[in-house]
Every structure is written in C-alpha cells, then in structure tokens.
Design an enzyme around this catalytic site. Structure first.
Site, mmCIF file in Angstrom:
data_model
loop_
_atom_site.group_PDB
_atom_site.id
_atom_site.type_symbol
_atom_site.label_atom_id
_atom_site.label_comp_id
_atom_site.label_asym_id
_atom_site.label_seq_id
_atom_site.Cartn_x
_atom_site.Cartn_y
_atom_site.Cartn_z
ATOM 1 C CB ALA A 293 3.902 1.881 7.671
ATOM 2 C CG HIS B 110 2.834 1.733 0.329
ATOM 3 N ND1 HIS B 110 1.949 1.208 -0.115
ATOM 4 C CD2 HIS B 110 2.700 2.306 1.666
ATOM 5 C CE1 HIS B 110 0.964 1.396 0.565
ATOM 6 N NE2 HIS B 110 1.421 1.970 1.727
ATOM 7 C CG ASP C 97 4.845 7.054 0.910
ATOM 8 O OD1 ASP C 97 5.741 6.585 0.246
ATOM 9 O OD2 ASP C 97 4.244 6.283 1.699
ATOM 10 C CG ASP D 228 -13.599 13.735 9.400
ATOM 11 O OD1 ASP D 228 -14.735 13.206 9.072
ATOM 12 O OD2 ASP D 228 -12.686 13.255 9.678
ATOM 13 C CD GLU E 258 1.526 1.119 -3.476
ATOM 14 O OE1 GLU E 258 2.022 0.282 -2.609
ATOM 15 O OE2 GLU E 258 1.066 2.129 -3.127
ATOM 16 N NE ARG F 281 -5.759 5.646 17.044
ATOM 17 C CZ ARG F 281 -6.654 4.501 16.854
ATOM 18 N NH1 ARG F 281 -6.676 4.269 15.823
ATOM 19 N NH2 ARG F 281 -7.340 4.193 17.878
ATOM 20 C CB ALA G 292 -4.124 8.511 2.576
ATOM 21 N NE ARG G 293 -5.622 2.342 2.885
ATOM 22 C CZ ARG G 293 -4.923 2.517 3.842
ATOM 23 N NH1 ARG G 293 -3.925 3.371 4.048
ATOM 24 N NH2 ARG G 293 -5.351 1.750 5.077
#
Length: 527
Positions: free
Chosen positions: A280, A277, A253, A168, A258, A148, A228-229
């Site tokens: 969101a 981070h 980010d 992908d 963390e 997404r 992302a991660r």
C-alpha cells in the site's frame, strides 16, 4: 470538535480536516501519551502504528469515531469501540491499485532477477549470462482469491498475454466470464500454473494453505507471490522448497510476524525477493486513504452516515433494541451457509418468522451477507459494504417476512441457491443465546460459538464413535455433540462442537470413514 491525527497521515487529509475542526498532528505517538491525551478528542485518525486498545477506548470519554487510513483494522479493538458506541471506519478501496501494481512488480522483478542484478551491478559486476530470466507471455498465472486485488492482477496479467486460471470457491460463472478468467479447483491452480499469486484473507482455513505438500505437486519452475497476508504460504516450507529447487522462486511482501528480523527463514535465500510490506506504500494510495477517512470523519462528526463503517451502520435505537441480540446469530448463519455450500452461491433468501417481522430487519439480512463473505474476502466486510460486495460477486439477496412461526417465537432461515441445489439453515434465540436449530432437513440444537464439524452419515452403530476416536487421536477436543434425525430412514447428521482447529488432512480422514458422506468444518472465528 477536536481531531487527533497520528502515525504520519498524509497532509492532504489533514488539510481537509482542518477546514472543519481543530486538528492536532502527533506522529510517532507513544502508547502512554495516547492514553493520557485521548480524553480530549472527538475523533482519532491512525494508520497501523498506534494501537487503539480497549484501555485507550475506555479513557476516550469524548471519542465518537476512529478512522483507520488503510484497509486492516487489526490495531483497533472493534468490540470495545462498538460497546462504547464509537464508530470505526477504514478505507477498503484506497490502496487496491497500489497492492495490485505491487503484485505485478514483484512478479516481474522475480522473473527477470532484477533485485540481484541491480545489487551486483552496484558492486561493479557484470553478470549478464548468470541472470537469464523468464517471460510472462504465454505462461499460466494461478490467482487464488478473486476479490478486488486478485481481479485487478488477473486483468493486468492478461494484458501481458498470460493465461489466467482462478481459484475462488465463491466466484460464480457469471462473474468469472465477466473477468475473462478460467475457474479451476485449488488442485488445478497448484498443478497447472507457472506463477501463483495469493489474494485471500488470513483465516484458520487459509493459514498455511500452501505448504510443502502443495509445493511438491506444483509444476517444475513454478514461482510464488504473496502480497496478501503473511502465513498463507508456509514460510519455512517455502524457504526449503526454493533452496531444494522444488520452487524456482518467490516474491513475498507480507510475513507471519513483522517487522522481519535477520533470522527469518526467508532472509538470505537466493531466488526469493523480499519487500517490507510495501503493497500500500505509494504516494497516491497514502493520499487516497487519508482523504477517504478524513471525509468519513467529517461526515460522522456532522451526524451523517459513513459508507465505510466497519462496525455498525446507522439504525434507530428502537429497532436496535429488538434486533441487537440476533446480529451475531445472523452472521453465523451466513457463515454456516458459506462453509456448507458445495459451490459458489448465486442467490440467498433470508426468511423471518414471528414477532421480529414487526421491525425493519434489513440490518439482520446484511449481517447474514456479512457472515457469508467475511471468511472469503481479502478486505474487511462491514454492515455498509456487504450488500455491494454481494452484488459485485453476482449474489442476489432477497428478504421474506412471514408473521406466523410454527415452533419458535422468532426464526431466521437462510437459504442459499447454487448450481441447481439449495441449502437451508435455521436459527433462533434461546433466552439471549443464538442457536442453530435446523440444517437442511435435520433438526439440531447447536451453539455456534466456536467451531462445528458437520457430518451427514449413515445411521448405524460405530460411525460416531469412529469419528470421535480419530479426532481424539489428533488431540482435537469435542465439547459438544448433536445428532439430527429426519424422517428419511437410515440418514443422520452429526454436528460436533470442537475446541481446536481441524487440519484439512484430518478432515479428509474423516470423509474417508465408511458411512460418512461428507465432513465440513464451520469456523465461526472467521465470520
């Protein structure tokens, strides 16, 4: 009923819950206090700060549902909750737009030197000529992972008149055409892109997938983004690559550990933009996830199904008793198909043979799909959203039930179709343990509990020993071995159960051994 809302849940969600239940709001709740008070509550709503451990769950004698106001559920012990019959829900789509927009913001901030320009301006400096940036228009953006968020970034990048190339392994041509992107290999993305953004889950396969070796093959002036991660891009290698000019800049980010401390390798490196981070962290996203989870808690406490269940969808106790032993096996059959398929899966057929056909096997089919998608999706795949995610990616799922079973009392066969080819994997239970008993035409007996290395090879002396020697030289322990034969003379299938992860570089060495046709690692920890 009583609900405990911790970790600074948005007031909008709290207000919704208060219309139905008695709600206690406890921000910055110490772990020891959570242990003390949790027995009082029927529902718990958290973000990322509270750790819902097995110990907390064991004391939660009245708890029926745990709601995570966000995507990740790493702070919740899912197996412990499932064992206690506690539903765990999240908000997988609540922060999609926030993360997508943050990725674009980071790309723009990096390309136009906005953070350092602002910092020097605040000091009274005027460095107009020093901070000349680059435009996005006409540049090639490589998107690694087209879930997404990755798809949303691609869409917005095209509005900036960028050329988008996407990697992908599990996106098919139909989906790529609908998104308007060009599908390339991983090598295409890292060698042809001016900007590269990653949107993959963190798994043993994606950890460190972009390191110094890959950065050295990138275009001069490339810029990297990771919202992302943490850990997908090697942080030490990235710092070195930016300092040495191999990479022109980066915007990060998320981090391996963390919160980030002053001695982190990316801190203080000119050309790297860092945020704590914030992907969101928008007002809208925080309201959205709190409302999503509040609605889920209300539905669950009223005995209704919840569309964002992470651990289990509703099923009758009678059916669950029959299918429960097969759930993990079904997931791992799906994961095996994903790892062994040569291209994006277009269709998957799940066939059931034997006594198991006497009950509804829908959840087992969903488990297969869940196992297929979990290693490749950014967000959590659960028993409710797996069918929708498969449909979204253009994967058609069919189920076949046949009473007769030739060799076993019950048998599950997963057949994937891709690019005009097909791949079949079969599994059954030996007692209560799941086993893979066939891979394509090769009969095997494999315990899918950890990792397996699957190598079709020529049937002649020395091939298996050479593979074992190579893995041993890399300190990779082999705990089990199977050789599957067929009636086709000269062709065998070696399946090694290994205790350690196998780096891509070692897999390539295995493939290069004379007599080995291919080498695929199936990592069941990622399923």
């Amino acid at each position: 009923m009583k609900v405990l809302a911790a970790d600074g849940i948005s007031p909008k969600g709290i207000e919704l819950l208060q219309k139905e239940f008695d709600v206690d709001v406890r921000d910055k709740l110490p772990a020891e206090e959570l242990l003390e008070i949790i027995p009082e509550y029927d529902a718990l709503m958290v973000r990322s700060a509270s750790k819902v451990t097995a110990e907390v769950i064991a004391r939660a004698k009245n708890l029926k549902i745990i709601g995570r106001a966000g995507v990740g559920v790493d702070n919740i012990d899912i197996p412990a909750a499932t064992a206690r019959g506690i539903l765990v829900i999240n908000s997988p789509g609540g922060n999609t737009i926030a993360a997508t927009e943050h990725t674009m913001a980071m790309m723009l901030a990096m390309s136009r030197n906005i953070p350092i320009a602002n910092e020097t301006m605040q000091k009274g400096e005027w460095n107009r000529k020093k901070y000349v940036g680059v435009e996005l228009r006409g540049k090639t953006l490589g998107v690694i992972g087209m879930g997404r968020i990755g798809s949303g970034v691609a869409k917005r990048a095209m509005a900036f008149e960028m050329n988008v190339i996407a990697y992908d392994p599990y996106i098919n041509e139909e989906r790529a055409k609908a998104l308007g992107v060009t599908v390339g290999t991983f090598e295409d993305v890292i060698t042809k892109s001016d900007f590269i953004t990653v949107h993959m889950p963190l798994t043993p396969d994606t950890k460190g997938m972009i390191g110094m070796e890959q950065m050295k093959r990138m275009k001069k002036g490339v810029r990297l983004v990771n919202c992302a991660r943490g850990g997908i891009i090697d942080e030490n290698d990235l710092a070195e690559a930016v300092r040495s000019g191999i990479v022109a800049g980066a915007a990060i980010d998320v981090y391996t550990s963390e919160p980030v401390t002053k001695d982190h390798p990316l801190v203080g490196v000119p050309g790297i933009v860092l945020t704590p981070h914030l992907g969101a962290s928008t007002v809208e996203a925080q309201i959205g996830v709190s409302l999503d989870v509040s609605r889920g808690i209300i539905a669950a406490l009223h005995g209704k199904p919840v569309a964002t269940a992470v651990n289990m969808a509703p099923v009758s106790p009678q059916v669950m008793k029959v299918i429960a032993p097969y759930l993990t096996l079904a997931e791992r059959l799906g994961g095996t198909v994903t790892a062994l398929a040569d291209g994006p899966v277009e269709r998957v057929e799940v066939t059931y043979n034997g006594e198991i056909t006497e009950v509804n096997t829908g959840m087992l089919t969903t488990a297969v799909v869940k196992g297929m998608l979990n290693p490749i999706m950014e967000s959590e795949v659960n028993y409710v959203n797996a069918p929708g995610l498969a449909k979204e990616r253009g994967i058609k799922v069919t189920e076949v039930r046949e009473k007769e079973a030739e060799d076993f009392a019950n048998l599950i066969t997963v057949t994937a179709f891709f690019g005009g080819k097909e791949l079949s994997v079969q599994g059954t239970l030996f007692g209560m343990e799941g086993r893979i008993v066939r891979i394509n035409k090769f009969r095997v007996d494999v315990d899918p509990h950890a990792r397996i290395l699957v190598c079709p090879h020529i049937n002649r002396p020395g091939v298996i020993g050479t593979v074992g020697t190579l893995l041993g030289s890399q300190s990779i322990n082999i705990s089990g071995m199977q050789v599957g034969k067929t009636e086709e003379e000269g062709t065998n299938l070696m399946v090694l159960t290994v205790d350690d992860d196998i780096p891509v570089s070692v897999l390539e060495q295995v493939k290069a051994i004379e007599g080995i046709f291919d080498a695929r690692l199936v990592n069941f920890y990622a399923v």
